[in-house]
Design an enzyme around this catalytic site. Structure first.
Site, short mmCIF file in Angstrom:
data_model
loop_
_atom_site.label_atom_id
_atom_site.label_comp_id
_atom_site.label_asym_id
_atom_site.label_seq_id
_atom_site.Cartn_x
_atom_site.Cartn_y
_atom_site.Cartn_z
N HIS A 28 0.83 -1.20 0.00
CA HIS A 28 0.00 0.00 0.00
C HIS A 28 0.86 1.26 0.00
O HIS A 28 1.77 1.40 0.83
CB HIS A 28 -0.91 0.01 1.22
CG HIS A 28 -1.99 -1.02 1.18
ND1 HIS A 28 -3.27 -0.74 0.73
CD2 HIS A 28 -2.00 -2.33 1.54
CE1 HIS A 28 -4.01 -1.83 0.82
NE2 HIS A 28 -3.26 -2.81 1.31
N GLU A 217 -9.00 -12.01 5.34
CA GLU A 217 -8.08 -11.39 6.29
C GLU A 217 -8.82 -11.16 7.60
O GLU A 217 -8.53 -11.78 8.61
CB GLU A 217 -7.53 -10.08 5.75
CG GLU A 217 -6.54 -9.39 6.69
CD GLU A 217 -6.14 -7.99 6.23
OE1 GLU A 217 -5.13 -7.47 6.72
OE2 GLU A 217 -6.85 -7.41 5.39
#
Length: 373
Positions: A28, A217
């Site tokens: 990210h 996740e």
């Protein structure tokens, strides 16, 4: 350019992991800032920070991120996104991001970020995408001047709770010839399934644009199903909880039998890449069903069973990590050798959002780099 990271070696003093050619698929942009850059950008736009010393700020991020909760983990991004609201800030962060990847031996990187989170100082969606691309291009040029080679692409991300999926999907497709190679769906996973953005995913499919979805996740198998069948995902962002669909039985004679459910069999058979991020998965509690140490991570189980596992950093600042460090941790924990690390890179190359000819060339570059060790 930034100075090179610490050279990490395979256990036993073997090959340098840092110098090996690597592929980064899940990284990210707002999770990879340098602490000193945050301080300087914050000062320029008069933003208060929890710490004003680079080392102390780095420690603050690591401490706050190690919460065992994805929701708490995500709160640290309020600081990084705050300094990424101007053209200058976005360009600098993107440029340094490329420098840091190259210093870690990455030769291909996909950089994901959410343009909708960078509009508070008057920039438009198109302008922020263009600013990031200018920074990435400058970083690639810098790296080239320094004698290295790297290729990067943007993954434009829609935040699942914001309900702007179609608008962001259209943005991604609009910039497919200006550095954007794919679409991502991220943010708080539980309660925000991909079905909420089905119109966006249908639009992407109609425009033949590749998609990865954060799933498996902070939520379980239903989230993964949604990513695959509502989101048309070609890869799973993390996907670690696919292991919940794997049953392991031991008999009295110490034989072990492994049974895959329909979902895990589908993911394995179709070689849907798992974008696993070991340190991050520990920090966010993604593997709490199996334990709270790296040895408990189902990474090795998935690898041994033939899933297309890839190794990623997720957020280098929050996890205080690099791709080389993640590989070193896995090697130390599970006894992986050079051949295993090469397999992880080839898996990532095969899953990259690139034309098939470019994926083949990337695989060749990886193999050549490992042969030179």
């Amino acid at each position: 350019m930034n100075t090179a990271p610490e050279d990490l070696l395979l256990p036993g003093g073997g090959a340098s992991i840092t110098s090996l050619p690597k592929v980064s698929l899940h990284d990210h942009l707002d999770g990879g800032l340098r602490p000193q850059t945050i301080i300087e950008l914050a000062d320029a736009i008069d933003i208060d920070l929890p710490e004003t010393d680079a080392a102390a700020l780095g420690d603050w991020f690591a401490e706050k991120s190690d919460s065992g909760s994805l929701v708490e983990y995500l709160k640290t991004f309020d600081v990084t996104t705050a300094v990424m609201q101007t053209k200058e800030g976005l360009e600098r962060v993107a440029r340094e991001f490329v420098h840091d990847l190259a210093a870690d031996g990455v030769i291909y990187g996909e950089i994901r970020w959410a343009p909708e989170q960078h509009l508070t100082r008057g920039l438009s969606l198109d302008e922020v995408v263009e600013a990031v691309q200018e920074g990435l291009d400058a970083g690639v040029q810098d790296v080239s001047y320094a004698g290295h080679s790297i290729r990067v692409g943007q993954l434009v991300t829609a935040m699942r709770h914001a309900d702007r999926g179609l608008e962001i999907a259209q943005l991604a497709v609009r910039h497919r010839n200006n550095g954007v190679v794919g679409f991502d769906f991220a943010g708080a996973e539980a309660g925000f399934p991909p079905s909420r953005a089905r119109d966006a995913f249908d639009y992407l499919a109609q425009n033949l644009f590749p998609t990865t979805v954060h799933a498996g996740e902070a939520d379980g198998l239903d989230s993964i199903r949604g990513a695959l069948f509502d989101g048309h995902a070609l890869r799973l962002g993390h996907g670690v909880r696919i292991a919940e669909d794997i049953e392991i039985d031991s008999t009295d004679n110490e034989s072990t039998y492994v049974t895959l459910g329909l979902l895990s069999q589908w993911v394995k058979d179709r070689q849907v890449a798992l974008e696993l991020s070991p340190s991050s998965n520990l920090q966010t509690g993604a593997i709490e069903a199996w334990g709270d140490e790296l040895i408990d991570h189902p990474f090795d189980l998935l690898y041994q069973l033939g899933f297309r596992v890839t190794v990623n950093t997720d957020n280098r600042l929050m996890s205080n990590t690099t791709l080389s460090r993640e590989l070193a941790l896995l090697s130390d924990t599970f006894g992986y050798d050079l051949a295993d690390i090469e397999t992880f890179q080839l898996n990532a190359a095969a899953a990259a959002f690139l034309p098939v000819e470019d994926r083949m060339a990337l695989a060749d570059a990886i193999s050549a780099g490992f042969e030179d060790v």
